[in-house]
Design a protein around this motif. Structure first.
Motif, PDB file in Angstrom:
ATOM      1  N   THR A   1       0.681  -1.628   0.771  1.00 21.91           N
ATOM      2  CA  THR A   1      -0.305  -0.274  -0.022  1.00 21.91           C
ATOM      3  C   THR A   1       0.916   0.988   0.079  1.00 21.91           C
ATOM      4  O   THR A   1       1.350   1.333   0.203  1.00 21.91           O
ATOM      5  CB  THR A   1      -0.778  -0.041   1.278  1.00 21.91           C
ATOM      6  OG1 THR A   1      -1.701  -1.435   1.226  1.00 21.91           O
ATOM      7  CG2 THR A   1      -2.058   1.187   1.309  1.00 21.91           C
ATOM      8  N   THR A   2       0.590   2.431  -1.016  1.00 24.52           N
ATOM      9  CA  THR A   2       1.342   3.750  -0.328  1.00 24.52           C
ATOM     10  C   THR A   2       0.119   5.277  -0.174  1.00 24.52           C
ATOM     11  O   THR A   2      -1.119   4.571  -0.018  1.00 24.52           O
ATOM     12  CB  THR A   2       2.028   3.616  -2.046  1.00 24.52           C
ATOM     13  OG1 THR A   2       0.725   3.620  -3.238  1.00 24.52           O
ATOM     14  CG2 THR A   2       3.020   2.738  -2.297  1.00 24.52           C
ATOM     15  N   PHE A   3       0.529   5.786   0.522  1.00 26.95           N
ATOM     16  CA  PHE A   3       0.358   6.237   0.880  1.00 26.95           C
ATOM     17  C   PHE A   3       0.863   8.013   0.665  1.00 26.95           C
ATOM     18  O   PHE A   3       1.915   8.486   0.685  1.00 26.95           O
ATOM     19  CB  PHE A   3       0.576   6.300   3.017  1.00 26.95           C
ATOM     20  CG  PHE A   3       0.184   5.305   3.161  1.00 26.95           C
ATOM     21  CD1 PHE A   3      -0.930   4.911   3.450  1.00 26.95           C
ATOM     22  CD2 PHE A   3       1.623   3.898   3.137  1.00 26.95           C
ATOM     23  CE1 PHE A   3      -1.268   3.819   4.176  1.00 26.95           C
ATOM     24  CE2 PHE A   3       0.949   2.611   3.862  1.00 26.95           C
ATOM     25  CZ  PHE A   3      -0.169   2.650   3.888  1.00 26.95           C
ATOM     26  N   VAL A   4       0.033   8.911   1.080  1.00 26.47           N
ATOM     27  CA  VAL A   4       0.365  10.974   0.709  1.00 26.47           C
ATOM     28  C   VAL A   4      -0.379  11.046   1.827  1.00 26.47           C
ATOM     29  O   VAL A   4      -2.100  10.743   2.369  1.00 26.47           O
ATOM     30  CB  VAL A   4      -0.450  11.006  -0.451  1.00 26.47           C
ATOM     31  CG1 VAL A   4      -1.786  11.068  -0.233  1.00 26.47           C
ATOM     32  CG2 VAL A   4       0.289  13.073  -0.756  1.00 26.47           C
ATOM     33  N   ASP A   5       0.719  12.355   2.826  1.00 23.28           N
ATOM     34  CA  ASP A   5      -0.341  12.529   3.643  1.00 23.28           C
ATOM     35  C   ASP A   5      -0.756  14.232   3.457  1.00 23.28           C
ATOM     36  O   ASP A   5      -0.983  15.218   2.713  1.00 23.28           O
ATOM     37  CB  ASP A   5       1.193  13.903   4.705  1.00 23.28           C
ATOM     38  CG  ASP A   5       0.666  14.270   5.657  1.00 23.28           C
ATOM     39  OD1 ASP A   5      -0.888  14.173   5.760  1.00 23.28           O
ATOM     40  OD2 ASP A   5       1.363  14.365   6.744  1.00 23.28           O
ATOM     41  N   LEU A   6      -2.446  13.936   3.480  1.00 17.60           N
ATOM     42  CA  LEU A   6      -3.191  15.085   3.643  1.00 17.60           C
ATOM     43  C   LEU A   6      -3.578  15.740   4.264  1.00 17.60           C
ATOM     44  O   LEU A   6      -4.377  16.826   4.079  1.00 17.60           O
ATOM     45  CB  LEU A   6      -4.123  15.026   2.508  1.00 17.60           C
ATOM     46  CG  LEU A   6      -4.773  13.972   1.184  1.00 17.60           C
ATOM     47  CD1 LEU A   6      -5.713  13.116   0.716  1.00 17.60           C
ATOM     48  CD2 LEU A   6      -3.480  14.596   0.024  1.00 17.60           C
ATOM     49  N   THR A   7      -3.048  15.995   5.391  1.00 13.04           N
ATOM     50  CA  THR A   7      -3.534  16.633   6.552  1.00 13.04           C
ATOM     51  C   THR A   7      -3.058  18.382   6.382  1.00 13.04           C
ATOM     52  O   THR A   7      -3.968  19.085   6.545  1.00 13.04           O
ATOM     53  CB  THR A   7      -2.721  16.589   7.798  1.00 13.04           C
ATOM     54  OG1 THR A   7      -2.448  15.442   7.989  1.00 13.04           O
ATOM     55  CG2 THR A   7      -2.901  17.224   9.259  1.00 13.04           C
TER      56      THR A   7
ATOM     57  N   ASN B   1      -6.698  14.479  13.986  1.00 10.03           N
ATOM     58  CA  ASN B   1      -6.932  15.844  13.008  1.00 10.03           C
ATOM     59  C   ASN B   1      -6.380  15.373  11.865  1.00 10.03           C
ATOM     60  O   ASN B   1      -6.017  15.740  10.720  1.00 10.03           O
ATOM     61  CB  ASN B   1      -7.307  16.492  13.366  1.00 10.03           C
ATOM     62  CG  ASN B   1      -8.850  16.960  13.653  1.00 10.03           C
ATOM     63  OD1 ASN B   1      -9.426  15.775  13.837  1.00 10.03           O
ATOM     64  ND2 ASN B   1      -8.781  17.734  14.903  1.00 10.03           N
ATOM     65  N   SER B   2      -4.770  14.157  11.729  1.00  3.25           N
ATOM     66  CA  SER B   2      -4.503  14.009  10.907  1.00  3.25           C
ATOM     67  C   SER B   2      -4.827  13.296   9.347  1.00  3.25           C
ATOM     68  O   SER B   2      -6.188  12.794   9.655  1.00  3.25           O
ATOM     69  CB  SER B   2      -3.087  13.085  10.900  1.00  3.25           C
ATOM     70  OG  SER B   2      -2.199  14.027  11.350  1.00  3.25           O
ATOM     71  N   ILE B   3      -5.023  13.540   8.060  1.00  4.59           N
ATOM     72  CA  ILE B   3      -5.524  12.785   7.109  1.00  4.59           C
ATOM     73  C   ILE B   3      -5.055  12.076   6.096  1.00  4.59           C
ATOM     74  O   ILE B   3      -3.984  12.677   6.090  1.00  4.59           O
ATOM     75  CB  ILE B   3      -6.394  13.971   6.724  1.00  4.59           C
ATOM     76  CG1 ILE B   3      -7.251  14.441   7.919  1.00  4.59           C
ATOM     77  CG2 ILE B   3      -7.095  13.291   5.252  1.00  4.59           C
ATOM     78  CD1 ILE B   3      -8.203  15.400   6.972  1.00  4.59           C
ATOM     79  N   VAL B   4      -4.915  11.030   5.924  1.00 10.01           N
ATOM     80  CA  VAL B   4      -3.707  10.248   5.253  1.00 10.01           C
ATOM     81  C   VAL B   4      -4.592   9.427   4.082  1.00 10.01           C
ATOM     82  O   VAL B   4      -5.436   8.601   4.590  1.00 10.01           O
ATOM     83  CB  VAL B   4      -3.104   8.454   6.079  1.00 10.01           C
ATOM     84  CG1 VAL B   4      -2.535   8.264   5.142  1.00 10.01           C
ATOM     85  CG2 VAL B   4      -1.889   9.463   7.392  1.00 10.01           C
ATOM     86  N   GLY B   5      -4.151  10.041   3.398  1.00 11.54           N
ATOM     87  CA  GLY B   5      -4.618   8.953   1.539  1.00 11.54           C
ATOM     88  C   GLY B   5      -3.946   7.886   1.403  1.00 11.54           C
ATOM     89  O   GLY B   5      -2.448   7.638   1.822  1.00 11.54           O
ATOM     90  N   PHE B   6      -4.287   6.911   0.453  1.00  9.76           N
ATOM     91  CA  PHE B   6      -3.370   5.432   0.240  1.00  9.76           C
ATOM     92  C   PHE B   6      -4.442   5.279  -1.309  1.00  9.76           C
ATOM     93  O   PHE B   6      -4.985   5.258  -1.535  1.00  9.76           O
ATOM     94  CB  PHE B   6      -3.482   4.251   1.502  1.00  9.76           C
ATOM     95  CG  PHE B   6      -5.316   4.001   1.727  1.00  9.76           C
ATOM     96  CD1 PHE B   6      -5.959   3.273   1.590  1.00  9.76           C
ATOM     97  CD2 PHE B   6      -6.161   4.837   3.300  1.00  9.76           C
ATOM     98  CE1 PHE B   6      -7.316   2.641   2.007  1.00  9.76           C
ATOM     99  CE2 PHE B   6      -7.020   4.539   3.162  1.00  9.76           C
ATOM    100  CZ  PHE B   6      -7.945   3.554   2.709  1.00  9.76           C
ATOM    101  N   LYS B   7      -3.161   3.684  -1.355  1.00  6.53           N
ATOM    102  CA  LYS B   7      -4.201   3.052  -2.219  1.00  6.53           C
ATOM    103  C   LYS B   7      -3.598   2.143  -2.316  1.00  6.53           C
ATOM    104  O   LYS B   7      -2.065   1.488  -1.583  1.00  6.53           O
ATOM    105  CB  LYS B   7      -3.197   3.782  -3.869  1.00  6.53           C
ATOM    106  CG  LYS B   7      -3.634   2.617  -4.947  1.00  6.53           C
ATOM    107  CD  LYS B   7      -3.006   3.165  -6.197  1.00  6.53           C
ATOM    108  CE  LYS B   7      -3.445   1.966  -7.825  1.00  6.53           C
ATOM    109  NZ  LYS B   7      -2.455   2.825  -8.818  1.00  6.53           N
ATOM    110  N   THR B   8      -4.446   0.374  -2.025  1.00 11.84           N
ATOM    111  CA  THR B   8      -3.785  -0.807  -1.795  1.00 11.84           C
ATOM    112  C   THR B   8      -3.146  -1.534  -2.693  1.00 11.84           C
ATOM    113  O   THR B   8      -3.254  -0.666  -4.261  1.00 11.84           O
ATOM    114  CB  THR B   8      -4.977  -0.810  -1.095  1.00 11.84           C
ATOM    115  OG1 THR B   8      -6.175  -1.565  -2.333  1.00 11.84           O
ATOM    116  CG2 THR B   8      -5.904  -0.403   0.337  1.00 11.84           C
TER     117      THR B   8
END
Length: 297
Positions: free
Chosen positions: A220-226, A261-268
């Protein structure tokens, strides 16, 4: 002597003729078209892209006269073509050598389709230049929402660290081994404090070294969207259009320094896109993270 003089004059005339002729050929072969370019950056469409129906987007254009001819630009035209039907969005008369940044705000098609966009500038000599891209418009899809999901850090004895992002399940170590195909992420306290990462992340593999995933290692890959998405924007998402618009391209194997309240996006690994919002957090190796997950079905 007279014959020699006449011969020299004849040769000079011939050389002069050849010289002029070469200049003419060079002039004919010079590209006299103006230039046109897209403006890139956050929020702009400047290349082929996939959007959800009715998505808002903007396009930026810069253009200038040919550097050699300096002929003024006299028109600017924008055409969008869907289902083989061209629609002229703009057909403007201008008179300038430099077309500063033009910005247009648009809305994607209301139905799923493929749409070609062309942006053309033409100068007073009839020379033109065109920039194009294609938008694939797709229907918004349903999402699953999982609230109050709790994951424990690596030394938490009661809460599991292994997260099934698409199913909303969290596994303890023993269950994680037998559910390897479902594990999309791990929660742990690492060098960057509270962290969510892929089971393929090097730091996660070191921390959970006694738990090898021999059958499946979902990357899985992630991106910080906070900093780019507010909690109210997260809460308002009811279909995958809000997820896709926010995500961009997740590339990180972990996001550390999580806080409430951190928001993290992901792609599985199987191509599902989603978001995680941290709603509660206790620090340390025995700590935990409580979160809400929104993911494509």
């Amino acid at each position: 002597m007279k014959k020699l003089t006449k011969l020299m004059l004849f040769l000079m005339a011939g050389a002069s003729t050849v010289f002029v002729s070469c200049n003419k050929d060079d002039d004919e072969n010079t590209d006299k078209s103006p230039t046109i370019n897209f403006v890139g950056g956050s929020g702009y469409v400047d290349a082929n892209v996939q959007l959800t129906v009715n998505d808002a987007f903007k396009v930026g254009i810069t253009a200038s006269s040919n550097a050699t001819s300096s002929t003024k630009l006299v028109s600017f035209k924008v055409v969008r073509t869907a289902n083989n039907t061209p629609v002229t969005v703009l057909d403007s008369t201008i008179s300038t050598k430099t077309f500063g940044t033009w910005t247009g705000n648009f809305t994607a098609q209301s139905t799923a389709t493929t749409e070609n966009w062309t942006f053309t500038v033409t100068d007073a000599d009839g020379e033109s230049a065109t920039a194009t891209f294609t938008i694939q418009t797709v229907a918004a899809g349903p999402i699953s929402t999982y609230t109050a999901k709790q994951a424990g850090a690596q030394s938490n004895s009661t809460l599991g660290s292994f997260i099934d992002l698409t199913g909303g399940n969290i596994y303890l170590s023993s269950a994680a081994v037998t559910n390897q195909a479902n594990v999309d992420a791990v929660y742990f306290n690492g060098a960057g404090n509270a962290t969510i990462g892929s089971v393929t992340d090097s730091e996660a593999k070191g921390i959970f070294s006694t738990l090898p995933f021999t059958t499946t290692n979902n990357q899985t890959t992630f991106v910080d969207l906070t900093s780019s998405m507010s909690t109210s924007q997260f809460d308002a998402i009811t279909d995958d259009s809000g997820i896709l618009n926010a995500l961009g391209t997740p590339t990180a194997t972990q996001i550390s320094g999580l806080a409430v309240n951190s928001i993290v996006g992901f792609k599985t690994a199987d191509g599902k896109y989603g978001l995680v919002k941290v709603t509660a957090l206790t620090a340390g190796n025995t700590g935990s993270m409580t979160c809400t997950i929104k993911v494509q079905q």
